[in-house]
Design a protein around this motif. Structure first.
Motif, mmCIF file in Angstrom:
data_model
loop_
_atom_site.group_PDB
_atom_site.id
_atom_site.type_symbol
_atom_site.label_atom_id
_atom_site.label_comp_id
_atom_site.label_asym_id
_atom_site.label_seq_id
_atom_site.Cartn_x
_atom_site.Cartn_y
_atom_site.Cartn_z
ATOM 1 N N ILE B 12 -13.025 10.455 3.626
ATOM 2 C CA ILE B 12 -13.052 9.912 2.336
ATOM 3 C C ILE B 12 -11.383 9.317 2.180
ATOM 4 N N LEU B 13 -11.437 8.159 1.483
ATOM 5 C CA LEU B 13 -10.137 7.675 1.110
ATOM 6 C C LEU B 13 -10.425 7.411 -0.265
ATOM 7 N N PHE B 14 -9.684 8.347 -1.324
ATOM 8 C CA PHE B 14 -10.107 8.212 -2.599
ATOM 9 C C PHE B 14 -8.952 7.717 -3.335
ATOM 10 N N GLY B 15 -9.084 6.687 -4.419
ATOM 11 C CA GLY B 15 -8.008 6.505 -5.367
ATOM 12 C C GLY B 15 -7.869 4.839 -5.524
ATOM 13 N N ARG B 16 -6.596 4.606 -6.469
ATOM 14 C CA ARG B 16 -6.353 3.409 -6.802
ATOM 15 C C ARG B 16 -5.851 2.719 -5.328
ATOM 16 N N MET B 18 -7.069 2.124 -2.603
ATOM 17 C CA MET B 18 -7.531 2.681 -1.067
ATOM 18 C C MET B 18 -8.291 1.359 -0.401
ATOM 19 N N MET B 176 -13.336 5.202 -2.026
ATOM 20 C CA MET B 176 -13.811 5.368 -3.297
ATOM 21 C C MET B 176 -12.656 5.105 -4.284
ATOM 22 N N ASN B 240 -9.732 8.815 -15.439
ATOM 23 C CA ASN B 240 -9.726 10.517 -15.008
ATOM 24 C C ASN B 240 -10.975 10.777 -15.078
ATOM 25 N N SER B 243 -12.891 9.380 -12.117
ATOM 26 C CA SER B 243 -12.476 9.982 -10.781
ATOM 27 C C SER B 243 -13.573 11.178 -10.740
ATOM 28 N N GLU B 244 -13.543 12.045 -11.594
ATOM 29 C CA GLU B 244 -14.426 13.133 -11.707
ATOM 30 C C GLU B 244 -15.936 12.692 -11.351
ATOM 31 N N CYS B 247 -16.249 11.743 -7.688
ATOM 32 C CA CYS B 247 -16.020 12.943 -6.589
ATOM 33 C C CYS B 247 -17.194 13.644 -6.522
#
Lengths: 388, 388
Positions: B12-16, B18, B176, B240, B243-244, B247
């Motif tokens: 998993i590669l998560f975040g802004r 990525m 993601m 935020n 993001s929740e 995930c």
């Protein structure tokens, strides 16, 4: 929530009789297996030992036993294993045991494919980027090492206990049969439970905002441990309670609860150094340190500690005095651990407190530790003094 | 708790930002990439499309685009992809999209290494035991397909929608970035949230006893979705909350919540058949079916439904009338979904109800469905009639 990368490919085989799969699981990796375990009479006469050996032989695997792992696994044994692996061209390392055997196996796995000194990996002088494959048959649930990336090795030359962490060290499989843990005595079971809870709390207590999902997952894991650990102590053969503990111990340290967070790890840092000086069980150092650490740092994030009290310990939130709520959670944790019979002070654990200053110095050798509140030497010493 | 085996190696590669890693992540697998996506103007003009193409080119990868995926991905498109993979000797399939694109990619991956008809895999005539590697850049969080083992494909020849499940189909990575989902319109976001919740509830509602840890993890996931989904609808750019949801949607279907349980899946079974007949969004069929299914089956496990009410919806437990507590939970779910604007009846969704008998017949074609309560044709029909 922070950006993160997460991968954990360890195959979990959970439940009664799963050890029968061990030979079959190893076969794809080769024929020559280093079989690493404590090697005492207790393990050699155990059913699990016999069943594992039977499965290995049935799969036609060649077994090279390496025994004599100590509770805080040492570098000299690791080196013995590396030499054996290189000499015999070992294909696979099988750990039968708990955290110590697994960590020793991981270190051997790294060293076996490296020309230099494996200790370089732990001092961060050289991060080894591959490993012989390691598999685990778990006999005690505590450290979560069966699917974690880390291993902790003690270099007897100077009592230095260091953590090496590396995705390549994750075991390729972990066989977890709760029945196998029935014979774990009360005390190791209790301090193992403390270690699990600490693994969760090191992640839970963070100043990283907007981490609702992982907050709730941490709380779910903690509540499960709190509910089931006493049942395993009361009735060692309670399969259901053991199952919850085995699974919770794994989740506590498999990386899922880290995602998007900045963990703290101050208690673990101090614990590793304290453990090197005292030979206390890792979980016992944590049961002593954690509540005192909490009392020292909770001002830095009262809301998080209050949330812990409310969601984990069912304490009512006091809007006029969130600090009181926070302290209630810390007290609940202490009361719970007291009930398990684990030590809460250094004196109670019979530790000579002459070297606290030296310990504090070593903890911050590479800079301050912790995230909820950055701890400098003086802070670490204050916490240790409170632990007396 | 049942014995189980679990493995999920998806990275998993998560975040802004990525998505910038995508080329680099593919490189170890080869040079020729089938780039699979919807292909409409919206996607082609999007920032994420440009950034992905840039990263692929920067890594020197050769791109073969295959566009035109439909919301319920169809076999004919899958076959087009398989042919392309075989002809061009494709090394890797990259899905840019949501569940439809990912499922289509998984099916292509299976078919590309199989000499027969890939539909065999979905009819269980032949389970394909390997796949071309698939990677994902997620643009909508809903199905959890980005790290699940399953894919659902519709064979236009007879409107048959079937699930194929296979560990080899798990994507090797899933990127993601919650920002990418900001542009998902309100309705797909809402029905996507319903799908996530259903993935959790299909696992949560089980008659398997002694599953405390996974029960609590399910509750944690549901509460997180319930808390954050309305926030994403109110303010699409709430990073935020997104993001929740991203995930939670992943956790809902990555296999962790299954461990040691017997899931139900009755609602999903019925949903797939109903979806084939109506072309309703998958999540919309679930929002219609689930509360009616609950009312039909809750007698079989009142305590579990009461626990759902108490722990997920904060409803007080009524010791004298646990059934009342259970019904309170179902009502709370319905109210929550009503607030999201998703349909709760077939009529409301504009569905012609002439074929309910035929649908019920197809649902149980291979035997009764469900676990909390086994559902036969008559039961399925009763539930569908209640849904009218």
């Amino acid at each position: 929530m922070k950006n993160y990368k997460f991968q954990n490919a360890t195959k979990i085989l959970f439940g009664r009789g799963m050890e029968q799969c061990v030979g079959e699981e190893i076969l794809p990796y080769g024929k020559k297996v280093l079989f690493h375990h404590y090697g005492d009479d207790f393990i050699r006469n155990s059913e699990i030992y016999k069943r594992v050996v039977h499965s290995l032989k049935e799969s036609g695997l060649e077994i090279f036993e390496l025994t004599g792992v100590q509770p805080n696994p040492v570098l000299s044994k690791v080196k013995e294993g590396i030499e054996l692996c290189k000499r015999e061209k070992i294909d696979f390392i099988l750990a039968l045991g708990g955290g110590s055997v697994i960590d020793s196996s991981k270190a051997i796995g790294l060293g076996a494919v490296y020309d230099g000194d494996v200790w370089d990996h732990y001092t961060k002088k050289h991060i080894i980027q591959e490993s012989l494959p390691v598999g685990v048959v778990l006999t005690i649930a505590a450290t979560g090492s069966e699917s974690s990336a880390g291993s902790v090795i003690t270099n007897e030359d100077g009592h230095i206990k260091l953590l090496g962490s590396n995705g390549h060290s994750r075991p390729v499989f972990a066989i977890m049969n709760p029945e196998v843990t029935f014979t774990v005595p009360r005390y190791p079971m209790a301090v193992g439970g403390v270690d699990m809870m600490s693994h969760v709390m090191e992640r839970y207590f963070t100043n990283e905002p907007n981490v609702e999902l992982t907050d709730r997952l941490c709380e779910a894991t903690l509540r499960t441990i709190i509910n089931n650990l006493p049942r395993t102590l009361e009735n060692p053969a309670d399969y259901n309670a053991r199952s919850e503990i085995v699974c919770a111990g794994n989740l506590a340290h498999n990386g899922v609860l880290d995602c998007g967070r900045t963990p703290d790890w101050a208690c673990h840092f101090i614990s590793h150094i304290l453990g090197g000086f005292t030979n206390l069980a890792h979980g016992a150092t944590l049961s002593i340190l954690t509540p005192h650490w909490m009392e020292y740092v909770y001002h830095a994030n009262v809301e998080k500690f209050a949330q812990f009290a409310v969601r984990v310990w069912d304490i009512e939130y006091d809007e006029k005095a969130p600090e009181k709520t926070a302290l209630g959670g810390i007290e609940a944790l202490r009361t719970f651990w007291k009930g398990l019979g684990v030590p809460l002070t250094l004196t109670e654990a019979g530790v000579n407190c002459d070297q606290l200053e030296k310990i504090a110095e070593l903890v911050v050798e590479d800079g301050p530790v912790g995230n909820v509140r950055k701890l400098y030497k003086e802070d670490v010493l204050n916490i240790l003094k409170a632990c007396v």
